[in-house]
Motif scaffolding. Structure first.
Motif, short mmCIF file in Angstrom:
data_model
loop_
_atom_site.label_atom_id
_atom_site.label_comp_id
_atom_site.label_asym_id
_atom_site.label_seq_id
_atom_site.Cartn_x
_atom_site.Cartn_y
_atom_site.Cartn_z
N ASP A 224 0.84 -1.20 0.00
CA ASP A 224 0.00 0.00 0.00
C ASP A 224 0.87 1.25 0.00
O ASP A 224 2.07 1.18 0.19
CB ASP A 224 -0.88 -0.02 1.24
CG ASP A 224 -1.47 -1.39 1.48
OD1 ASP A 224 -2.32 -1.80 0.69
OD2 ASP A 224 -1.04 -2.08 2.43
N LEU A 225 0.20 2.38 -0.14
CA LEU A 225 0.92 3.65 -0.04
C LEU A 225 1.52 3.80 1.35
O LEU A 225 1.10 3.13 2.28
CB LEU A 225 -0.06 4.81 -0.29
CG LEU A 225 -0.59 4.90 -1.72
CD1 LEU A 225 -1.64 6.00 -1.82
CD2 LEU A 225 0.56 5.18 -2.70
N GLU A 234 -8.60 -1.03 6.24
CA GLU A 234 -9.21 -0.10 5.30
C GLU A 234 -8.19 0.51 4.36
O GLU A 234 -8.31 0.46 3.16
CB GLU A 234 -9.83 1.07 6.07
CG GLU A 234 -11.11 0.73 6.79
CD GLU A 234 -12.29 1.02 5.89
OE1 GLU A 234 -12.48 2.20 5.56
OE2 GLU A 234 -13.01 0.07 5.51
N ASN A 235 -7.15 1.11 4.99
CA ASN A 235 -6.19 1.90 4.21
C ASN A 235 -4.95 1.13 3.81
O ASN A 235 -4.22 1.54 2.91
CB ASN A 235 -5.78 3.14 5.00
CG ASN A 235 -6.98 3.99 5.33
OD1 ASN A 235 -7.75 4.34 4.44
ND2 ASN A 235 -7.17 4.28 6.61
N LYS A 236 -4.67 0.02 4.51
CA LYS A 236 -3.49 -0.77 4.19
C LYS A 236 -3.85 -2.26 4.13
O LYS A 236 -3.36 -3.07 4.93
CB LYS A 236 -2.41 -0.57 5.27
CG LYS A 236 -1.72 0.79 5.23
CD LYS A 236 -0.71 0.87 6.38
CE LYS A 236 0.16 2.10 6.25
NZ LYS A 236 1.37 1.89 5.45
N PRO A 237 -4.72 -2.63 3.17
CA PRO A 237 -5.18 -4.03 3.12
C PRO A 237 -4.04 -5.02 2.82
O PRO A 237 -4.03 -6.13 3.36
CB PRO A 237 -6.24 -4.04 2.02
CG PRO A 237 -5.97 -2.82 1.20
CD PRO A 237 -5.37 -1.81 2.13
N GLY A 238 -3.09 -4.60 2.00
CA GLY A 238 -1.98 -5.50 1.63
C GLY A 238 -1.07 -5.77 2.81
O GLY A 238 -0.74 -6.91 3.11
N GLY A 263 9.50 0.25 12.47
CA GLY A 263 10.73 0.76 11.86
C GLY A 263 11.20 -0.04 10.65
O GLY A 263 12.19 0.32 10.02
N TYR A 264 10.51 -1.12 10.30
CA TYR A 264 10.91 -1.91 9.13
C TYR A 264 10.48 -1.21 7.83
O TYR A 264 9.44 -0.57 7.78
CB TYR A 264 10.21 -3.28 9.16
CG TYR A 264 10.97 -4.37 9.87
CD1 TYR A 264 11.30 -4.27 11.22
CD2 TYR A 264 11.36 -5.52 9.17
CE1 TYR A 264 11.98 -5.29 11.87
CE2 TYR A 264 12.04 -6.54 9.81
CZ TYR A 264 12.35 -6.42 11.15
OH TYR A 264 13.00 -7.42 11.78
N ARG A 265 11.25 -1.40 6.78
CA ARG A 265 10.80 -1.00 5.45
C ARG A 265 9.99 -2.16 4.88
O ARG A 265 10.17 -3.30 5.29
CB ARG A 265 11.98 -0.82 4.50
CG ARG A 265 12.87 0.34 4.80
CD ARG A 265 14.20 0.05 4.09
NE ARG A 265 15.22 1.00 4.49
CZ ARG A 265 15.43 2.16 3.86
NH1 ARG A 265 14.72 2.48 2.81
NH2 ARG A 265 16.36 2.97 4.29
N TYR A 266 9.13 -1.84 3.87
CA TYR A 266 8.28 -2.89 3.28
C TYR A 266 9.08 -4.10 2.81
O TYR A 266 8.71 -5.24 3.03
CB TYR A 266 7.47 -2.32 2.11
CG TYR A 266 6.27 -1.49 2.49
CD1 TYR A 266 5.86 -1.38 3.82
CD2 TYR A 266 5.52 -0.84 1.51
CE1 TYR A 266 4.74 -0.62 4.15
CE2 TYR A 266 4.40 -0.08 1.83
CZ TYR A 266 4.02 0.03 3.16
OH TYR A 266 2.91 0.78 3.48
N GLY A 267 10.20 -3.84 2.15
CA GLY A 267 10.99 -4.93 1.57
C GLY A 267 11.51 -5.89 2.64
O GLY A 267 11.39 -7.12 2.50
#
Ligand code: TYM
Length: 331
Positions: A224-225, A234-238, A263-267
């Protein structure tokens, strides 16, 4: 002792959704209750399916059950079609669920919407009747399922209450569903607003996927964004879906999973989710493969059918008697 019953349809490849929502938890009941876990092969016929596919899937499912930690000494594991009481009770119970309520079932509406009227079988429409029979035959108190099956357990309760009201309060046992707090509805990785289902190869993780494919699918899951790993359906379903997968596999709460990833990044987050799923699925697959190779599931299913039949026939006879069918072998 409480009776616990659940089943899975041998259609398509089993997914991580089936695993987290249902399969993984069946074994949790086997030390405290009497567990019946079956392969719903008659239900698999409600949509067109290739004979070889249903046969292979049935074997796979038996091996998956055993690989999940179900112990055939404690749990009765069987194939639905090998216990004829299911079809017999179905012939009786189909008279007590009505067209109106059956046509309101979400699963029927969703599946039939994609089909031409002339191709919709009666079995698809009457699906909840047979499912109710599966449950009622074993006097089940608890039915562990994912969220999408709640409605079918609820209609089973309606049916059971109707039967008891008409024929006496102890004719059948009224069951309760049990869904997990976390992971009752795992979403597609490619579109986290829809459920992960056996027929969605892009958004699915299949239990038989090689580990490099599992990793790849998780790493390319839709996110998500924003950049924060936070549970917000709602805003971060993934992100929420991946957090749910992680929490279910690790058997921790969503809050603890969130706290872990602050503090984690998505990756990096995805990499750890993939590690967790792989750590669970890799040994599971190895156990599955060994059971498929040694065919030990066959003896389990045979013995399971015998045990299940004995219990199911007691209920069947009780219902036959209650509705007034004459037992020509009895009195
Ligand atoms: P089936 O084969 O579609 O699914 C098996 C189990 O997996 C759960 N499930 C999920 N859980 C979480 N997230 C998901 N994305 C997900 N997808 C599936 C389902 O809720 C189910 O618990 N009608 C049943 C089989 C059945 C049955 C029964 C179950 C027949 N008779 C009697 C219980 C009792 C079905 O089609 O499940």
């Amino acid at each position: 002792m409480e009776r616990i019953l659940s089943g899975i349809k041998p259609t398509g490849n089993l997914t991580l959704g089936n695993y987290i929502g249902a399969l993984k938890h069946f074994k949790d009941f086997q030390d405290s209750g009497e567990v019946f876990i079956f392969i719903a092969d008659l239900h698999a016929l409600t949509l067109p399916i290739d004979p070889k596919a249903i046969n292979d899937n049935t074997r796979d499912l038996a091996a998956f059950y055993l690989a999940s930690g179900l112990d055939p000494k404690k749990a009765t594991i069987f194939v639905q079609s090998s216990v004829s009481a299911h079809a017999e009770l179905n012939a009786i119970m189909q008279n007590y669920l009505y067209m109106g309520e059956l046509s309101r079932m979400t699963q029927f509406k969703e599946k039939s919407a994609k089909m031409n009227d002339s191709a919709i079988g009666l079995g698809l429409f009457a699906y909840p009747v047979l499912m109710a029979c599966d449950i009622l035959l074993y006097d089940a108190d608890i039915v562990p399922v994912g969220e999408d099956q709640i409605q079918h357990v609820e209609i089973t309760r309606d049916l059971a209450n109707r039967i008891n009201k008409r024929y006496g309060k102890d004719t059948v046992v009224v069951p309760n569903y049990r869904v997990n707090k976390v992971g009752a509805r795992i979403m597609s990785l490619s579109d986290p607003t829809v459920k992960m289902s056996k027929s969605d190869p892009k958004g699915d993780i299949f239990l038989k996927d090689p580990m490099n494919v599992v990793r790849k699918k998780i790493m390319s899951a839709v996110t998500d964004l924003g950049s924060e790993v936070k549970f917000d359906k709602e805003n971060k379903p993934g992100i929420s879906n991946l957090l749910t997968i992680y929490a279910s596999i690790k058997e921790i709460s969503i809050e603890d999973a969130e706290a872990h990833f602050v503090g984690y990044r998505y990756g990096d987050f995805k990499r750890e989710v993939a590690d967790a799923v792989i750590a669970e699925l890799e040994p599971f697959q190895q156990r599955y493969q060994q059971i498929i190779n040694d065919k030990s599931y066959l003896a389990v299913l045979r013995e399971g059918a015998e045990r299940a039949s004995k219990i199911a026939n007691v209920t069947l006879n009780r219902v036959k008697k209650a509705v007034g069918l004459l037992d020509v072998y009895g009195e």
